[in-house]
Design a protein around this motif. Sequence first.
Motif, PDB file in Angstrom:
ATOM      1  N   ALA A   1      55.313  31.328  41.366  1.00 40.56           N
ATOM      2  CA  ALA A   1      56.009  31.831  42.557  1.00 40.56           C
ATOM      3  C   ALA A   1      55.173  32.881  43.277  1.00 40.56           C
ATOM      4  N   LEU A   2      54.214  33.465  42.582  1.00 35.57           N
ATOM      5  CA  LEU A   2      53.367  34.494  43.190  1.00 35.57           C
ATOM      6  C   LEU A   2      51.919  34.016  43.299  1.00 35.57           C
ATOM      7  N   SER A   3      51.742  32.721  43.512  1.00 34.91           N
ATOM      8  CA  SER A   3      50.395  32.152  43.613  1.00 34.91           C
ATOM      9  C   SER A   3      49.648  32.725  44.823  1.00 34.91           C
ATOM     10  N   PRO A   4      48.344  32.828  44.751  1.00 35.56           N
ATOM     11  CA  PRO A   4      47.505  32.537  43.589  1.00 35.56           C
ATOM     12  C   PRO A   4      47.503  33.692  42.584  1.00 35.56           C
ATOM     13  N   SER A   5      47.453  33.313  41.311  1.00 27.16           N
ATOM     14  CA  SER A   5      47.566  34.298  40.248  1.00 27.16           C
ATOM     15  C   SER A   5      46.272  34.397  39.452  1.00 27.16           C
ATOM     16  N   ILE A   6      46.034  35.578  38.949  1.00 26.52           N
ATOM     17  CA  ILE A   6      44.896  35.783  38.049  1.00 26.52           C
ATOM     18  C   ILE A   6      45.333  36.693  36.906  1.00 26.52           C
ATOM     19  N   MET A   7      44.536  36.720  35.867  1.00 27.88           N
ATOM     20  CA  MET A   7      44.793  37.631  34.764  1.00 27.88           C
ATOM     21  C   MET A   7      43.514  38.431  34.525  1.00 27.88           C
ATOM     22  N   VAL A   8      43.657  39.742  34.454  1.00 34.08           N
ATOM     23  CA  VAL A   8      42.507  40.602  34.197  1.00 34.08           C
ATOM     24  C   VAL A   8      42.777  41.375  32.912  1.00 34.08           C
ATOM     25  N   ASP A   9      41.983  41.115  31.914  1.00 32.18           N
ATOM     26  CA  ASP A   9      42.153  41.783  30.609  1.00 32.18           C
ATOM     27  C   ASP A   9      43.591  41.706  30.120  1.00 32.18           C
ATOM     28  N   GLY A  10      44.186  40.525  30.287  1.00 28.28           N
ATOM     29  CA  GLY A  10      45.533  40.297  29.758  1.00 28.28           C
ATOM     30  C   GLY A  10      46.648  40.716  30.698  1.00 28.28           C
ATOM     31  N   ALA A  11      46.314  41.356  31.828  1.00 24.65           N
ATOM     32  CA  ALA A  11      47.353  41.773  32.780  1.00 24.65           C
ATOM     33  C   ALA A  11      47.438  40.759  33.914  1.00 24.65           C
ATOM     34  N   LEU A  12      48.663  40.317  34.196  1.00 23.78           N
ATOM     35  CA  LEU A  12      48.899  39.293  35.204  1.00 23.78           C
ATOM     36  C   LEU A  12      49.006  39.908  36.595  1.00 23.78           C
ATOM     37  N   HIS A  13      48.404  39.234  37.587  1.00 26.00           N
ATOM     38  CA  HIS A  13      48.484  39.691  38.972  1.00 26.00           C
ATOM     39  C   HIS A  13      48.766  38.500  39.863  1.00 26.00           C
ATOM     40  N   GLY A  14      49.729  38.666  40.795  1.00 23.06           N
ATOM     41  CA  GLY A  14      50.078  37.590  41.713  1.00 23.06           C
ATOM     42  C   GLY A  14      49.742  37.948  43.146  1.00 23.06           C
ATOM     43  N   TRP A  15      49.829  36.872  43.996  1.00 23.16           N
ATOM     44  CA  TRP A  15      49.493  37.016  45.416  1.00 23.16           C
ATOM     45  C   TRP A  15      48.133  37.680  45.567  1.00 23.16           C
ATOM     46  N   VAL A  16      47.175  37.158  44.893  1.00 18.90           N
ATOM     47  CA  VAL A  16      45.853  37.801  44.882  1.00 18.90           C
ATOM     48  C   VAL A  16      45.013  37.298  46.060  1.00 18.90           C
ATOM     49  N   THR A  17      44.811  38.167  47.009  1.00 19.19           N
ATOM     50  CA  THR A  17      43.899  37.890  48.122  1.00 19.19           C
ATOM     51  C   THR A  17      42.487  38.308  47.703  1.00 19.19           C
ATOM     52  N   ARG A  18      41.523  38.026  48.549  1.00 18.35           N
ATOM     53  CA  ARG A  18      40.154  38.485  48.231  1.00 18.35           C
ATOM     54  C   ARG A  18      40.105  40.012  48.149  1.00 18.35           C
ATOM     55  N   GLN A  19      40.826  40.657  49.066  1.00 18.03           N
ATOM     56  CA  GLN A  19      40.816  42.123  49.064  1.00 18.03           C
ATOM     57  C   GLN A  19      41.445  42.666  47.781  1.00 18.03           C
ATOM     58  N   ARG A  20      42.545  42.012  47.385  1.00 13.40           N
ATOM     59  CA  ARG A  20      43.220  42.444  46.148  1.00 13.40           C
ATOM     60  C   ARG A  20      42.303  42.210  44.948  1.00 13.40           C
ATOM     61  N   PHE A  21      41.593  41.086  44.979  1.00 15.69           N
ATOM     62  CA  PHE A  21      40.656  40.796  43.886  1.00 15.69           C
ATOM     63  C   PHE A  21      39.598  41.902  43.807  1.00 15.69           C
ATOM     64  N   ASP A  22      39.049  42.248  44.960  1.00 17.62           N
ATOM     65  CA  ASP A  22      38.013  43.291  44.966  1.00 17.62           C
ATOM     66  C   ASP A  22      38.574  44.608  44.435  1.00 17.62           C
ATOM     67  N   ALA A  23      39.800  44.928  44.848  1.00 20.39           N
ATOM     68  CA  ALA A  23      40.412  46.180  44.390  1.00 20.39           C
ATOM     69  C   ALA A  23      40.605  46.141  42.879  1.00 20.39           C
ATOM     70  N   LEU A  24      41.021  44.993  42.361  1.00 24.96           N
ATOM     71  CA  LEU A  24      41.220  44.878  40.906  1.00 24.96           C
ATOM     72  C   LEU A  24      39.886  45.032  40.178  1.00 24.96           C
ATOM     73  N   MET A  25      38.837  44.460  40.731  1.00 23.42           N
ATOM     74  CA  MET A  25      37.535  44.601  40.070  1.00 23.42           C
ATOM     75  C   MET A  25      37.056  46.043  40.141  1.00 23.42           C
ATOM     76  N   ASP A  26      37.392  46.733  41.238  1.00 26.15           N
ATOM     77  CA  ASP A  26      36.997  48.139  41.351  1.00 26.15           C
ATOM     78  C   ASP A  26      37.755  49.002  40.355  1.00 26.15           C
ATOM     79  N   GLU A  27      38.967  48.562  40.009  1.00 24.71           N
ATOM     80  CA  GLU A  27      39.755  49.311  39.028  1.00 24.71           C
ATOM     81  C   GLU A  27      39.201  49.143  37.628  1.00 24.71           C
TER      82      GLU A  27
END
Length: 169
Positions: free
Chosen positions: A138-164
């Motif tokens: 329901a929150l596609s596209p989804s990714i998991m980073v180190d076991g934590a789930l993230h939804g509605w991942v845009t490119r900007q959100r992806f970059d922010a997650l990698m920066d974290e």
Amino acid sequence: MPAHPPASSPAADRSAEVDAVVQRAIATHAAEPGGLLPLLHAIQDALGWLPPDALPKVASALNLSRAEVHGVISFYHDFRTSPPGRRVVKICRAESCQAMGSDALVKHACSTLGMELGTTRPDGAFTLEPVYCLGNCALSPSIMVDGALHGWVTRQRFDALMDEVPEVE
Ligand code: FES
């Protein structure tokens, strides 16, 4: 003369750790019907991958051939036969996420991190893996980073997650 404890080395410590994890997984799962998969998952959950020296012990405990165990490991995408990077990023490639742009997200991730999907970067910083449904459609596209789930991942959100994600030495 006082007795000295046996000399230890990183390789011996690692081997002892692998052995302890494998014995625990065998004790917990070997007697279960269909115990091979949970047993392998238990080892991977504890160590991050399935070291080759664990497999003969698993085969012997379950009365299977090494080839049979190897066949199961090769069949399932989830199992890792090499150590993961310090950070593990999984990008969902299943239908709902595909429909919501996971192809573009994969291209972006590969280009941003400088690596191919399904690999570990040579510096060991990241492992980037495909995954087939994280149960978060329901929150596609989804990714998991180190076991934590993230939804509605845009490119900007992806970059922010990698920066974290700090680079851990
Ligand atoms: S299809 Fe991606 S989370 Fe289900």
